[in-house]
Design a protein around this motif. Structure first.
Motif, PDB file in Angstrom:
ATOM      1  N   LEU A  21       0.588  -1.112  -0.038  1.00 35.04           N
ATOM      2  CA  LEU A  21       0.326  -0.040  -0.089  1.00 35.04           C
ATOM      3  C   LEU A  21       0.778   1.534  -0.312  1.00 35.04           C
ATOM      4  CD1 LEU A  21      -2.519  -1.396   2.571  1.00 35.04           C
ATOM      5  CD2 LEU A  21      -2.013  -0.701   0.177  1.00 35.04           C
ATOM      6  N   PRO A  22       0.647   1.998  -0.810  1.00 33.44           N
ATOM      7  CA  PRO A  22      -0.962   2.249  -1.234  1.00 33.44           C
ATOM      8  C   PRO A  22      -0.763   1.672  -2.654  1.00 33.44           C
ATOM      9  CG  PRO A  22       0.619   4.279  -1.807  1.00 33.44           C
ATOM     10  CD  PRO A  22       1.098   3.688  -0.702  1.00 33.44           C
ATOM     11  N   THR A  23       0.811   0.954  -3.338  1.00 34.16           N
ATOM     12  CA  THR A  23       0.223   0.695  -4.704  1.00 34.16           C
ATOM     13  C   THR A  23       1.727   0.087  -4.391  1.00 34.16           C
ATOM     14  OG1 THR A  23       0.122   1.191  -7.175  1.00 34.16           O
ATOM     15  CG2 THR A  23       1.374   3.372  -5.463  1.00 34.16           C
ATOM     16  N   ALA A  24       1.516  -1.063  -5.629  1.00 35.36           N
ATOM     17  CA  ALA A  24       3.228  -1.836  -5.555  1.00 35.36           C
ATOM     18  C   ALA A  24       4.236  -1.339  -6.688  1.00 35.36           C
ATOM     19  CB  ALA A  24       2.266  -3.009  -6.771  1.00 35.36           C
ATOM     20  N   ARG A  25       3.936   0.267  -7.227  1.00 35.32           N
ATOM     21  CA  ARG A  25       4.163   0.526  -8.315  1.00 35.32           C
ATOM     22  C   ARG A  25       4.876   2.366  -7.575  1.00 35.32           C
ATOM     23  NH1 ARG A  25       4.326  -0.566 -14.116  1.00 35.32           N
ATOM     24  NH2 ARG A  25       4.442   2.020 -14.662  1.00 35.32           N
ATOM     25  N   CYS A  26       6.181   2.466  -7.255  1.00 37.77           N
ATOM     26  CA  CYS A  26       6.129   3.634  -6.881  1.00 37.77           C
ATOM     27  C   CYS A  26       7.209   4.269  -6.653  1.00 37.77           C
ATOM     28  CB  CYS A  26       6.272   3.919  -4.790  1.00 37.77           C
ATOM     29  SG  CYS A  26       7.090   2.592  -4.316  1.00 37.77           S
ATOM     30  N   LEU A  27       7.822   6.044  -6.801  1.00 38.78           N
ATOM     31  CA  LEU A  27       9.478   6.086  -6.259  1.00 38.78           C
ATOM     32  C   LEU A  27      10.207   5.738  -5.968  1.00 38.78           C
ATOM     33  CD1 LEU A  27       8.856  10.037  -7.014  1.00 38.78           C
ATOM     34  CD2 LEU A  27       9.504   8.244  -8.554  1.00 38.78           C
ATOM     35  N   PHE A  28      11.565   5.390  -6.193  1.00 42.12           N
ATOM     36  CA  PHE A  28      12.638   4.924  -5.310  1.00 42.12           C
ATOM     37  C   PHE A  28      12.358   5.252  -4.044  1.00 42.12           C
ATOM     38  CE2 PHE A  28      16.607   4.066  -3.512  1.00 42.12           C
ATOM     39  CZ  PHE A  28      16.996   2.690  -3.626  1.00 42.12           C
ATOM     40  N   LYS A  68       5.511  -8.230  -5.775  1.00 36.88           N
ATOM     41  CA  LYS A  68       6.467  -7.392  -6.641  1.00 36.88           C
ATOM     42  C   LYS A  68       5.877  -5.359  -6.417  1.00 36.88           C
ATOM     43  CE  LYS A  68       7.527  -9.098 -10.752  1.00 36.88           C
ATOM     44  NZ  LYS A  68       7.929  -9.122 -12.573  1.00 36.88           N
ATOM     45  N   ASN A  69       7.019  -5.377  -6.278  1.00 34.86           N
ATOM     46  CA  ASN A  69       7.300  -3.949  -5.683  1.00 34.86           C
ATOM     47  C   ASN A  69       8.087  -3.152  -7.095  1.00 34.86           C
ATOM     48  OD1 ASN A  69       8.619  -1.806  -3.165  1.00 34.86           O
ATOM     49  ND2 ASN A  69       6.764  -1.059  -4.299  1.00 34.86           N
ATOM     50  N   GLU A  70       7.573  -2.449  -7.788  1.00 31.37           N
ATOM     51  CA  GLU A  70       8.955  -1.667  -8.604  1.00 31.37           C
ATOM     52  C   GLU A  70       9.174  -0.364  -7.698  1.00 31.37           C
ATOM     53  OE1 GLU A  70       7.886  -3.091 -13.402  1.00 31.37           O
ATOM     54  OE2 GLU A  70       5.874  -2.518 -12.491  1.00 31.37           O
ATOM     55  N   ARG A  71      10.463   0.120  -7.920  1.00 28.32           N
ATOM     56  CA  ARG A  71      10.529   1.296  -7.620  1.00 28.32           C
ATOM     57  C   ARG A  71      11.508   1.929  -8.720  1.00 28.32           C
ATOM     58  NH1 ARG A  71       9.433   0.659  -2.596  1.00 28.32           N
ATOM     59  NH2 ARG A  71      10.900   2.694  -1.933  1.00 28.32           N
ATOM     60  N   PHE A  72      10.420   3.131  -9.172  1.00 31.59           N
ATOM     61  CA  PHE A  72      11.073   3.671  -9.815  1.00 31.59           C
ATOM     62  C   PHE A  72      11.643   5.180  -9.883  1.00 31.59           C
ATOM     63  CE2 PHE A  72       7.113   1.607 -12.288  1.00 31.59           C
ATOM     64  CZ  PHE A  72       7.463   1.130 -13.094  1.00 31.59           C
ATOM     65  N   LEU A  73      12.762   5.898 -10.836  1.00 32.51           N
ATOM     66  CA  LEU A  73      13.488   6.618 -10.237  1.00 32.51           C
ATOM     67  C   LEU A  73      13.280   7.904 -11.081  1.00 32.51           C
ATOM     68  CD1 LEU A  73      17.255   4.995 -10.564  1.00 32.51           C
ATOM     69  CD2 LEU A  73      15.639   5.596  -9.034  1.00 32.51           C
ATOM     70  N   MET A  74      12.722   8.073 -11.879  1.00 34.87           N
ATOM     71  CA  MET A  74      11.869   8.696 -12.308  1.00 34.87           C
ATOM     72  C   MET A  74      10.749   9.644 -12.302  1.00 34.87           C
ATOM     73  SD  MET A  74      14.334   8.992 -16.176  1.00 34.87           S
ATOM     74  CE  MET A  74      12.600  10.331 -16.691  1.00 34.87           C
ATOM     75  N   GLY A  75       9.407   9.882 -11.674  1.00 38.62           N
ATOM     76  CA  GLY A  75       8.061  10.345 -11.498  1.00 38.62           C
ATOM     77  C   GLY A  75       7.240  10.399 -13.113  1.00 38.62           C
ATOM     78  N   GLN A 128       3.733   0.307   2.873  1.00 37.74           N
ATOM     79  CA  GLN A 128       2.682  -0.119   3.707  1.00 37.74           C
ATOM     80  C   GLN A 128       2.743  -2.097   3.625  1.00 37.74           C
ATOM     81  OE1 GLN A 128      -0.628   1.341   5.455  1.00 37.74           O
ATOM     82  NE2 GLN A 128      -0.340   0.555   7.811  1.00 37.74           N
ATOM     83  N   LEU A 129       2.948  -2.836   4.487  1.00 36.71           N
ATOM     84  CA  LEU A 129       3.458  -4.031   3.756  1.00 36.71           C
ATOM     85  C   LEU A 129       2.817  -4.964   5.023  1.00 36.71           C
ATOM     86  CD1 LEU A 129       4.726  -6.205   1.246  1.00 36.71           C
ATOM     87  CD2 LEU A 129       6.256  -6.740   3.081  1.00 36.71           C
ATOM     88  N   LYS A 130       1.512  -5.332   4.006  1.00 35.06           N
ATOM     89  CA  LYS A 130       0.601  -5.736   4.824  1.00 35.06           C
ATOM     90  C   LYS A 130       0.443  -8.054   4.442  1.00 35.06           C
ATOM     91  CE  LYS A 130      -2.656  -2.588   6.854  1.00 35.06           C
ATOM     92  NZ  LYS A 130      -4.146  -2.334   6.380  1.00 35.06           N
ATOM     93  N   VAL A 131       0.094  -8.411   5.487  1.00 29.72           N
ATOM     94  CA  VAL A 131      -0.021 -10.140   5.151  1.00 29.72           C
ATOM     95  C   VAL A 131      -2.377  -9.918   6.064  1.00 29.72           C
ATOM     96  CG1 VAL A 131       0.152 -12.323   5.701  1.00 29.72           C
ATOM     97  CG2 VAL A 131       2.155  -9.947   5.214  1.00 29.72           C
ATOM     98  N   ALA A 132      -2.785 -10.847   5.646  1.00 26.05           N
ATOM     99  CA  ALA A 132      -3.630 -10.960   5.822  1.00 26.05           C
ATOM    100  C   ALA A 132      -3.831 -12.959   5.578  1.00 26.05           C
ATOM    101  CB  ALA A 132      -4.603 -10.280   5.065  1.00 26.05           C
ATOM    102  N   GLY A 133      -4.906 -13.231   6.320  1.00 23.52           N
ATOM    103  CA  GLY A 133      -5.393 -14.348   6.000  1.00 23.52           C
ATOM    104  C   GLY A 133      -4.495 -15.826   6.465  1.00 23.52           C
ATOM    105  N   LEU A 134      -3.638 -15.851   7.990  1.00 25.46           N
ATOM    106  CA  LEU A 134      -3.211 -16.024   8.467  1.00 25.46           C
ATOM    107  C   LEU A 134      -3.127 -16.537   8.687  1.00 25.46           C
ATOM    108  CD1 LEU A 134       0.642 -14.084   8.145  1.00 25.46           C
ATOM    109  CD2 LEU A 134       0.347 -15.884   7.035  1.00 25.46           C
ATOM    110  N   ARG A 135      -3.017 -18.125   9.926  1.00 20.38           N
ATOM    111  CA  ARG A 135      -3.682 -18.602  11.495  1.00 20.38           C
ATOM    112  C   ARG A 135      -3.613 -17.538  12.464  1.00 20.38           C
ATOM    113  NH1 ARG A 135      -1.197 -23.230   9.523  1.00 20.38           N
ATOM    114  NH2 ARG A 135       1.131 -22.598  11.320  1.00 20.38           N
ATOM    115  N   SER A 136      -4.638 -17.685  13.192  1.00 22.00           N
ATOM    116  CA  SER A 136      -3.947 -16.277  14.322  1.00 22.00           C
ATOM    117  C   SER A 136      -2.894 -17.029  15.191  1.00 22.00           C
ATOM    118  CB  SER A 136      -5.025 -16.937  15.547  1.00 22.00           C
ATOM    119  OG  SER A 136      -4.995 -15.969  16.996  1.00 22.00           O
TER     120      SER A 136
END
Length: 420
Positions: free
Chosen positions: A10-17, A122-129, A22-30
């Motif tokens: 979050l907020p998206t898998a594509r961002c500036l470097f 996959k997280n794509e971290r771009f150098l150019m906006g 925010q990395l979140k995991v759901a669906g695991l056992r308690s």
């Protein structure tokens, strides 16, 4: 791979470097224990990876901005820890991301304790906006790349000298352009048709670069800013001290004297070279050396011809020093420069130092580099720093850099260009 477990960025898998995620995991056992991993390959083909152990909450969820790592490459609540704690699979390798055209791709994954993968993203971290233009520059003696933000401008103009390892790095320049600065990054050797090695440096090259930058249609500041790191720090000092049109200089872990190569201007030597004594390096078990104590003392009488006369500069200085720099004593050089300016009645500076940070302070969220090959010594060196403190310093400094340039490179609201 589990169909129930979800790994989200979050907020998206594509961002500036330089943007946090925010990395979140759901669906695991308690209360399930899992290992979070990150993996990436740099431009030289070196693999970097990290891992950390987490325990899910009662709802089977993990949020790296909230939850603490229990073990692994780091411990505690570190939302970006998987990025800055990545280590190379080969000793003494520095993360290489110099080309701005392709994103830095990081694969995040979550694994059972037994090792089986439950989910990945996959997280794509771009150098150019979006909208930033990249134009290679080969004009006169200049060899570099010009980055221009989207929009009409005018924009504050910055000359990026980066490091002195040869070649050209576009990372910092591209990211500054993405933040609203017009940036020219230049190479001094080892790029395009420039010589592979040099024996002297000519200030005329930077004068030509500054004129080129100021003549750009979207350059809005009356003068330019200069940002440096390591050896290029003393070059930035000399540019500000001898050349007109420099309004703001950021010196990061440099020296107060002209290092390694004599400096010329208009075919006349203006500063001698401060030399290095290889007999004073310290060897370590890893095979890397500590060079911090090898530089000759620039304040000794026989070396004073190498000191940069920074009191001549009319622009503003931001001095930045890492207190655990093992390349050389950046903090001592910074203190000496502050004293020198004060003795000359100057107040055109501010300074910041970072405990626990090492030599290579770069834009944030790249892998921390403890050691790598040094072009001058010809062997690997230790750069110093503790990973967590170093990463925090990079985040703070990146904001500081932008604030400093915006404050001291103010642009006219309307820039009128003469038209024939």
């Amino acid at each position: 791979m589990s169909n129930q477990v979800r790994l989200r960025l979050l907020p998206t898998a594509r961002c500036l470097f330089d943007e946090p995620i925010q990395l979140k995991v759901a669906g695991l056992r308690s209360k399930q224990m899992v290992t979070m991993r990150a993996r990436s390959t740099d431009e030289k083909g070196v693999v970097f990876s990290s891992s950390a152990t987490y325990r899910a909450d009662g709802s089977g969820e993990i949020d790296l901005s909230r939850d603490a790592s229990l073990s692994g490459n780091y411990v505690g609540v570190e939302p970006m820890g998987l990025l800055w704690s990545m280590r190379p699979d080969i000793l003494h390798k520095r993360f290489q991301k110099t080309n701005s055209l392709n994103p830095h791709v990081v694969n995040f994954s979550v694994h059972e304790e037994e090792g089986g993968m439950l989910a990945e993203v996959k997280n794509e971290r771009f150098l150019m906006g979006d909208g930033v233009s990249r134009v290679p520059v080969k004009q006169g003696n200049i060899r570099g790349v010009l980055f221009t933000p989207p929009g009409e401008g005018p924009f504050p103009a910055v000359l990026d000298l980066y490091t002195f390892g040869g070649g050209l790095s576009e990372k910092r320049a591209a990211l500054l352009a993405s933040r609203g600065f017009l940036v020219l990054t230049v190479a001094l050797y080892g790029h395009d048709d420039l010589p592979k090695n040099i024996k002297e440096v000519h200030l005329d090259y930077f004068e030509e670069s500054i004129k080129f930058l100021k003549n750009q249609d979207k350059a809005g500041s009356n003068g330019v800013g200069v940002i440096s790191l390591s050896k290029s720090g003393d070059l930035a000092l000399s540019v500000a001290s001898y050349l007109p049109g420099v309004q703001a200089v950021i010196w990061i872990n440099g020296c107060s004297a002209n290092v390694a190569f004599p400096l010329y201007y208009k075919n006349r030597q203006i500063l001698s070279a401060l030399k290095f004594d290889m007999n004073k390096v310290i060897s370590t078990e890893s095979g890397a050396i500590i060079t911090k104590y090898g530089m000759h003392d620039p304040l000794k009488e026989e070396n004073k011809a190498s000191l940069v006369p920074i009191e001549r500069a009319s622009g503003r200085f931001l001095f930045v020093a890492s207190e655990d720099d093992l390349n050389w004593d950046s903090k001592a050089y910074m203190n000496a420069m502050v004293d020198r300016l004060k003795r000359h009645g100057k107040e055109n500076f501010e300074s910041v130092s970072y405990p626990g940070a090492g030599h290579y302070l770069e834009p944030p969220f790249g892998p921390y580099c403890p050691s790598s090959f040094h072009a001058v010594t010809g062997v690997p060196v230790l750069w110093g720093g503790e990973p967590k403190a170093h990463a925090a310093a990079e985040v703070h400094l990146w904001r500081k850099i932008q604030e400093f340039f915006r404050t001291h490179l103010s642009c006219d609201k309307i820039k009128i260009k003469s038209k024939l």
